[in-house]
Motif scaffolding. Sequence first.
Motif, PDB file in Angstrom:
ATOM      1  N   SER A 104       0.742  -1.431  -0.104  1.00 49.32           N
ATOM      2  CA  SER A 104      -0.116  -0.177   0.013  1.00 49.32           C
ATOM      3  C   SER A 104       0.973   1.237  -0.299  1.00 49.32           C
ATOM      4  O   SER A 104       2.352   1.324   0.435  1.00 49.32           O
ATOM      5  CB  SER A 104      -1.217  -0.196   0.993  1.00 49.32           C
ATOM      6  N   PRO A 105      -0.088   2.219  -0.529  1.00 50.73           N
ATOM      7  CA  PRO A 105       0.840   3.851  -0.344  1.00 50.73           C
ATOM      8  C   PRO A 105       1.200   4.165   1.057  1.00 50.73           C
ATOM      9  O   PRO A 105       0.091   3.633   1.952  1.00 50.73           O
ATOM     10  CB  PRO A 105       0.500   4.603  -1.543  1.00 50.73           C
ATOM     11  N   ASN A 106       1.551   4.996   1.252  1.00 46.50           N
ATOM     12  CA  ASN A 106       1.384   5.862   2.188  1.00 46.50           C
ATOM     13  C   ASN A 106      -0.263   6.263   2.420  1.00 46.50           C
ATOM     14  O   ASN A 106      -0.841   6.326   1.549  1.00 46.50           O
ATOM     15  CB  ASN A 106       2.360   7.603   3.138  1.00 46.50           C
ATOM     16  N   SER A 107      -0.654   6.317   4.193  1.00 51.84           N
ATOM     17  CA  SER A 107      -1.452   6.063   4.249  1.00 51.84           C
ATOM     18  C   SER A 107      -1.854   6.561   5.430  1.00 51.84           C
ATOM     19  O   SER A 107      -1.366   5.884   6.443  1.00 51.84           O
ATOM     20  CB  SER A 107      -2.816   5.898   3.932  1.00 51.84           C
ATOM     21  N   ILE A 108      -3.141   6.991   6.286  1.00 53.66           N
ATOM     22  CA  ILE A 108      -3.090   7.191   7.530  1.00 53.66           C
ATOM     23  C   ILE A 108      -3.370   5.917   8.208  1.00 53.66           C
ATOM     24  O   ILE A 108      -2.835   6.009   9.648  1.00 53.66           O
ATOM     25  CB  ILE A 108      -4.086   8.431   7.285  1.00 53.66           C
ATOM     26  N   HIS A 109      -4.018   5.273   7.394  1.00 56.32           N
ATOM     27  CA  HIS A 109      -3.657   3.482   8.249  1.00 56.32           C
ATOM     28  C   HIS A 109      -2.791   2.789   8.599  1.00 56.32           C
ATOM     29  O   HIS A 109      -2.823   1.746   9.327  1.00 56.32           O
ATOM     30  CB  HIS A 109      -5.379   2.656   7.281  1.00 56.32           C
ATOM     31  N   ILE A 110      -2.306   3.546   7.685  1.00 53.21           N
ATOM     32  CA  ILE A 110      -0.446   2.457   7.482  1.00 53.21           C
ATOM     33  C   ILE A 110      -0.050   1.878   9.353  1.00 53.21           C
ATOM     34  O   ILE A 110       0.531   1.243   9.673  1.00 53.21           O
ATOM     35  CB  ILE A 110      -0.070   2.245   7.273  1.00 53.21           C
ATOM     36  N   GLY A 252      11.439   5.049   6.404  1.00 47.12           N
ATOM     37  CA  GLY A 252       9.829   6.048   6.667  1.00 47.12           C
ATOM     38  C   GLY A 252       9.307   4.903   7.880  1.00 47.12           C
ATOM     39  O   GLY A 252       8.356   5.195   8.683  1.00 47.12           O
ATOM     40  N   PHE A 253       9.406   3.598   7.671  1.00 52.39           N
ATOM     41  CA  PHE A 253       8.727   2.318   9.249  1.00 52.39           C
ATOM     42  C   PHE A 253       9.273   3.058  10.049  1.00 52.39           C
ATOM     43  O   PHE A 253       8.540   3.195  10.980  1.00 52.39           O
ATOM     44  CB  PHE A 253       9.321   1.020   9.151  1.00 52.39           C
ATOM     45  N   GLY A 254      10.642   2.847  10.272  1.00 57.65           N
ATOM     46  CA  GLY A 254      11.388   3.959  11.315  1.00 57.65           C
ATOM     47  C   GLY A 254      10.908   5.175  11.722  1.00 57.65           C
ATOM     48  O   GLY A 254      10.541   5.252  13.020  1.00 57.65           O
ATOM     49  N   TYR A 255      10.633   5.723  10.915  1.00 61.76           N
ATOM     50  CA  TYR A 255      10.941   6.930  11.440  1.00 61.76           C
ATOM     51  C   TYR A 255       8.937   7.705  11.407  1.00 61.76           C
ATOM     52  O   TYR A 255       8.442   8.103  12.738  1.00 61.76           O
ATOM     53  CB  TYR A 255      10.588   8.079  10.202  1.00 61.76           C
ATOM     54  N   CYS A 256       7.766   6.692  10.726  1.00 60.00           N
ATOM     55  CA  CYS A 256       6.739   6.811  11.222  1.00 60.00           C
ATOM     56  C   CYS A 256       6.373   6.052  12.547  1.00 60.00           C
ATOM     57  O   CYS A 256       5.354   6.527  13.086  1.00 60.00           O
ATOM     58  CB  CYS A 256       5.870   6.290   9.915  1.00 60.00           C
ATOM     59  N   THR A 257       6.840   5.037  12.464  1.00 57.83           N
ATOM     60  CA  THR A 257       6.667   4.620  14.280  1.00 57.83           C
ATOM     61  C   THR A 257       7.272   4.873  15.551  1.00 57.83           C
ATOM     62  O   THR A 257       6.590   5.308  16.409  1.00 57.83           O
ATOM     63  CB  THR A 257       7.413   3.083  14.016  1.00 57.83           C
ATOM     64  N   ARG A 258       8.390   5.603  15.075  1.00 56.62           N
ATOM     65  CA  ARG A 258       9.210   6.695  16.134  1.00 56.62           C
ATOM     66  C   ARG A 258       8.419   8.126  16.530  1.00 56.62           C
ATOM     67  O   ARG A 258       8.094   8.767  17.533  1.00 56.62           O
ATOM     68  CB  ARG A 258      10.460   7.117  15.171  1.00 56.62           C
ATOM     69  N   VAL A 259       7.390   8.461  15.477  1.00 58.56           N
ATOM     70  CA  VAL A 259       7.205   9.857  15.512  1.00 58.56           C
ATOM     71  C   VAL A 259       5.650   9.474  16.825  1.00 58.56           C
ATOM     72  O   VAL A 259       5.786  10.155  17.563  1.00 58.56           O
ATOM     73  CB  VAL A 259       6.210  10.351  14.493  1.00 58.56           C
ATOM     74  N   GLU A 264       4.401  12.416  19.134  1.00 60.98           N
ATOM     75  CA  GLU A 264       4.036  13.957  18.733  1.00 60.98           C
ATOM     76  C   GLU A 264       3.583  13.423  16.950  1.00 60.98           C
ATOM     77  O   GLU A 264       2.419  12.496  17.478  1.00 60.98           O
ATOM     78  CB  GLU A 264       5.731  13.417  17.743  1.00 60.98           C
ATOM     79  N   ILE A 265       3.235  14.006  16.806  1.00 63.14           N
ATOM     80  CA  ILE A 265       1.701  14.502  15.625  1.00 63.14           C
ATOM     81  C   ILE A 265       2.603  14.314  14.220  1.00 63.14           C
ATOM     82  O   ILE A 265       3.812  14.741  13.613  1.00 63.14           O
ATOM     83  CB  ILE A 265       1.309  15.629  15.599  1.00 63.14           C
ATOM     84  N   LEU A 266       2.032  12.376  12.967  1.00 65.74           N
ATOM     85  CA  LEU A 266       2.533  12.743  12.443  1.00 65.74           C
ATOM     86  C   LEU A 266       1.267  12.462  11.068  1.00 65.74           C
ATOM     87  O   LEU A 266       0.592  12.425  10.998  1.00 65.74           O
ATOM     88  CB  LEU A 266       2.874  10.392  12.271  1.00 65.74           C
ATOM     89  N   VAL A 267       2.183  13.358   9.997  1.00 68.33           N
ATOM     90  CA  VAL A 267       1.893  14.107   9.170  1.00 68.33           C
ATOM     91  C   VAL A 267       1.970  12.970   8.006  1.00 68.33           C
ATOM     92  O   VAL A 267       2.688  12.692   7.829  1.00 68.33           O
ATOM     93  CB  VAL A 267       1.347  15.430   9.187  1.00 68.33           C
ATOM     94  N   THR A 268       1.071  12.572   6.990  1.00 69.01           N
ATOM     95  CA  THR A 268       1.047  11.759   5.874  1.00 69.01           C
ATOM     96  C   THR A 268       0.182  12.718   4.571  1.00 69.01           C
ATOM     97  O   THR A 268      -0.333  13.207   5.082  1.00 69.01           O
ATOM     98  CB  THR A 268       0.482  10.603   6.230  1.00 69.01           C
ATOM     99  N   MET A 269       1.349  12.180   3.629  1.00 63.37           N
ATOM    100  CA  MET A 269       1.115  12.994   2.119  1.00 63.37           C
ATOM    101  C   MET A 269      -0.704  12.383   1.568  1.00 63.37           C
ATOM    102  O   MET A 269      -0.998  12.347   0.526  1.00 63.37           O
ATOM    103  CB  MET A 269       2.128  13.304   1.158  1.00 63.37           C
ATOM    104  N   GLY A 270      -0.532  11.080   2.348  1.00 62.18           N
ATOM    105  CA  GLY A 270      -1.808  10.537   1.045  1.00 62.18           C
ATOM    106  C   GLY A 270      -0.612   9.753  -0.423  1.00 62.18           C
ATOM    107  O   GLY A 270      -0.065   9.719  -0.846  1.00 62.18           O
ATOM    108  N   LYS A 271      -1.688   8.971  -1.139  1.00 58.46           N
ATOM    109  CA  LYS A 271      -1.192   8.524  -1.967  1.00 58.46           C
ATOM    110  C   LYS A 271      -1.317   9.414  -3.157  1.00 58.46           C
ATOM    111  O   LYS A 271      -1.975  10.899  -2.776  1.00 58.46           O
ATOM    112  CB  LYS A 271      -2.330   7.102  -2.419  1.00 58.46           C
ATOM    113  N   GLY A 272      -1.176   9.137  -4.768  1.00 53.90           N
ATOM    114  CA  GLY A 272      -1.202  10.234  -5.263  1.00 53.90           C
ATOM    115  C   GLY A 272       0.647  10.871  -6.529  1.00 53.90           C
ATOM    116  O   GLY A 272       1.484  10.500  -5.047  1.00 53.90           O
ATOM    117  N   ARG A 273       0.364  11.339  -7.082  1.00 52.81           N
ATOM    118  CA  ARG A 273       1.742  11.626  -7.703  1.00 52.81           C
ATOM    119  C   ARG A 273       3.110  12.208  -6.147  1.00 52.81           C
ATOM    120  O   ARG A 273       1.885  13.354  -5.990  1.00 52.81           O
ATOM    121  CB  ARG A 273       1.922  12.164  -8.468  1.00 52.81           C
ATOM    122  N   PHE A 274       4.370  12.124  -6.542  1.00 51.16           N
ATOM    123  CA  PHE A 274       4.838  13.025  -5.299  1.00 51.16           C
ATOM    124  C   PHE A 274       4.711  14.905  -6.306  1.00 51.16           C
ATOM    125  O   PHE A 274       5.262  14.626  -7.294  1.00 51.16           O
ATOM    126  CB  PHE A 274       6.032  12.767  -5.189  1.00 51.16           C
TER     127      PHE A 274
END
Length: 351
Positions: A104-110, A252-259, A264-274
Motif C-alpha cells: 500500500s502507499p502511505n496512508s493514515i491507516h498504515i 519510512g517504517f522507522g520514522y513513522c513508528t518513532r514519531v 508527536e504528530i505524524l502527517v502523511t501526504m497520502g497517495k498520488g504522484r509526489f
Amino acid sequence: MALQNQDRTSAIDPNSGFCSDSGTFRSLRPQAPLPPETTPLSVADYVFSHLRASPPHPSTAALIDSATGRRILYPDFLRRVETLAASLQTTLGISAGDSAFVLSPNSIHIPILFYSLLSLGVVISPSNPASSDSEISRQIQLCKPVVAFATLETAPKIPSLRYGVVLLDSPEFESMMTNRIGEFRRVKVRQSDTATILYSSGTTGRVKGVELTHRNWISVFAGVYAVHGQSKAAATSPAVALCAVPYFHVYGFGYCTRVLALGEILVTMGKGRFDLRRLLRTVEELRVSHLAVAPPVLVAIAKDISVMDGCDLSSLEVVGCGGAPLRRSVIEQLRKRLPNVQLAQARISLS
C-alpha cells in the motif's frame, strides 16, 4: 575481562568515537537503558508503556492526512490499534509468528496497522506498491505471509493466501478499527522474535528479505527516548512531523513508528504522484517542524530557486534525509536557503 574492556575503551577516540582496533565509529552517548532481554515484550507494548507513563494531551493529533485534513487524536489512535488487533484475532484468527504482507502507499491507516500487528507478534513485511508481479512473488516466497493488506488498486497483484487480502481503503477495514468484535487477547512475544521483514534494493543481486527483531526495534526506540527525553520535557508543544518517504522502506517504517512512540504528530501526504509544491504548502499550512524526505527532494529544493517562492517555512526545525548521501554542494546550497534548519543525514542499509 576488566583489562580487556579497558583496552577496548582506550582504543576509542574520545572526540570522534573512532575505534582503531575495529576500524569503526562508536556512539559517544551513554548506553540507553534496555529491558532485560529475557522479558517477554513486543516493541508495541514497549512503546505503549512509555505513552501511558507520559501521555500526550488528549487533544493532540496522532495522525493527520494532509490531503483530506482528517485527524486521529491519540486516545482514538490507541483505541484503533487495540480494536484492530482484536478484530484480526477474532475474524481472521492470525496469531503470533504469522507473517503479514503489506502492499500500500502511505496512508493514515498504515501506522495503526503496523502497531496492531506488532502487538499481536505478527511479522510485518511491507513492500513497494509499484513492485512488479515477479518482485512481489519473490518477496512472498521470502516472508511466507498468511494474509495481505492492500488497496483496491494493489490487491490484484497478491496471489492466493490462507486468510486472503484485507482492503485498507474499504469500509470493512474502517469497521475493524472502530467496532470491537471481541476482547483483545494479550500475546506473549519474545524480544528475539522477528518483528519485520524489510527488503533490500537488490542492487547486489536478487532482492533479499532482512529480519529485524522486536529487540532490534526496542533498542532503536530506547535510544530515541534517551536522546529526546530532555528536549521533549522542554518543548511547549509536540513536534509536527511530515513523513514524505514510503512506509515500506526501513527509513519510512522507522520514522513513522518513532514519531508516534514520542507522542508527536505524524502527517502523511497520502497517495498520488509526489508534488514538491504541495509538500511545501503542507509544511506551511500545518506548521511542520520536522520533515523526512529522500535525497532527490532536497536536490530539487537546492537547484530550483523559485520552488520556495511564497512558502513560509519558518516552522521547520529539522529536515532528515536518508537512503543516499547528499553532495557537499547540495548541502551548502541548502544551508543558504534554509539557514535556521538543522539538516540530519542518516545512512540506512539493511543488507
